[in-house]
Design a protein around this motif. Structure first.
Motif, PDB file in Angstrom:
ATOM      1  N   ASP A 178       0.866  -1.183   0.000  1.00 17.34           N
ATOM      2  CA  ASP A 178       0.000   0.000   0.000  1.00 17.34           C
ATOM      3  C   ASP A 178       0.899   1.227   0.000  1.00 17.34           C
ATOM      4  N   LYS A 207     -11.134   7.408   0.921  1.00 19.04           N
ATOM      5  CA  LYS A 207     -10.207   7.479  -0.215  1.00 19.04           C
ATOM      6  C   LYS A 207     -10.419   8.777  -0.982  1.00 19.04           C
ATOM      7  N   ALA A 248      -7.441   6.641  -5.390  1.00 19.83           N
ATOM      8  CA  ALA A 248      -6.889   5.424  -4.789  1.00 19.83           C
ATOM      9  C   ALA A 248      -6.111   5.716  -3.512  1.00 19.83           C
ATOM     10  N   PHE A 249      -6.060   6.979  -3.092  1.00 19.54           N
ATOM     11  CA  PHE A 249      -5.232   7.404  -1.967  1.00 19.54           C
ATOM     12  C   PHE A 249      -6.013   7.302  -0.658  1.00 19.54           C
ATOM     13  N   ASP A 250      -5.424   6.623   0.343  1.00 14.35           N
ATOM     14  CA  ASP A 250      -6.055   6.510   1.656  1.00 14.35           C
ATOM     15  C   ASP A 250      -5.960   7.845   2.387  1.00 14.35           C
ATOM     16  N   THR A 251      -7.112   8.416   2.742  1.00 14.17           N
ATOM     17  CA  THR A 251      -7.105   9.743   3.355  1.00 14.17           C
ATOM     18  C   THR A 251      -6.438   9.759   4.731  1.00 14.17           C
TER      19      THR A 251
END
Length: 195
Positions: free
Chosen positions: A62, A125, A128-131
């Motif tokens: 990830d 998200k 595709a970026f995890d906040t």
């Protein structure tokens, strides 16, 4: 020149950070994470800190290690470039609006890392970026840059806008804090005589 280069290599990441505190905000950031690169570009542009970052990491797992380790290396670069902090303003703050979002950043280049995080990102998200990695990045910069950093999102419904306002507000606060103050001359901005 108040510049620094940090190289950080672990089993998870390989990162190089080059900064110039007295730049114009030029940037060339490549981490393999599109949204994160966009945020780093904002950080450079609005702080007027020239920034070149190259990062490769275990993105097949990830984005976490790459984002956190980039924050660690950037914090270390800020510490190195600031040296003993003679003549700097030391404090900086910015209340930054971006559409629906309003984010406040206040920081002290105190040498005492502390993060107060009152920022809620309403989605898990952004693309595709995890906040949750936005906080992880600022925690790493604060810890390894010796920065007391308070972040408050006062308004916002769009995660992208809130995250971007967070990066821009920190950038503007950093710009103020790292600037040299002609009234301070060559003194350290503390009654302790050291930061």
């Amino acid at each position: 020149m108040r510049t620094a280069q940090i190289k950080r290599k672990t089993a998870e990441t390989d990162i190089t950070v080059d900064i110039n505190l007295d730049g114009t905000g030029t940037y060339d950031n490549q981490t393999g994470i599109g949204f994160f690169d966009h945020m780093l570009d904002q950080l450079a542009r609005h702080s007027l800190i020239d920034m070149t970052i190259r990062a490769t990491g275990d993105l097949h797992i990830d984005d976490h290690h790459t984002v956190e380790d980039t924050g660690i290396a950037l914090g270390q670069a800020l510490t190195q470039a600031l040296g003993d902090k003679r003549g700097i303003r030391r404090y900086g703050a910015c209340l930054l609006p971006m559409d629906d979002a309003l984010v406040r950043a206040a920081l002290d280049l105190s040498g005492r890392p502390f993060l107060v995080w009152n920022v809620t990102l309403p989605t898990a998200k952004i693309g595709a970026f995890d906040t949750e990695l936005v906080r992880e990045f600022f925690q790493a910069v604060s810890t390894h840059g010796g920065i007391t950093l308070h972040m408050d999102a006062l308004h916002g419904i769009n995660s992208h806008h809130i995250a971007e306002a967070a990066f821009k507000s920190v950038a503007r606060a950093l710009r103020e804090a790292v600037e040299t103050d002609p009234r301070k001359g060559d003194t350290i901005p503390s009654t302790k005589g050291a930061l």
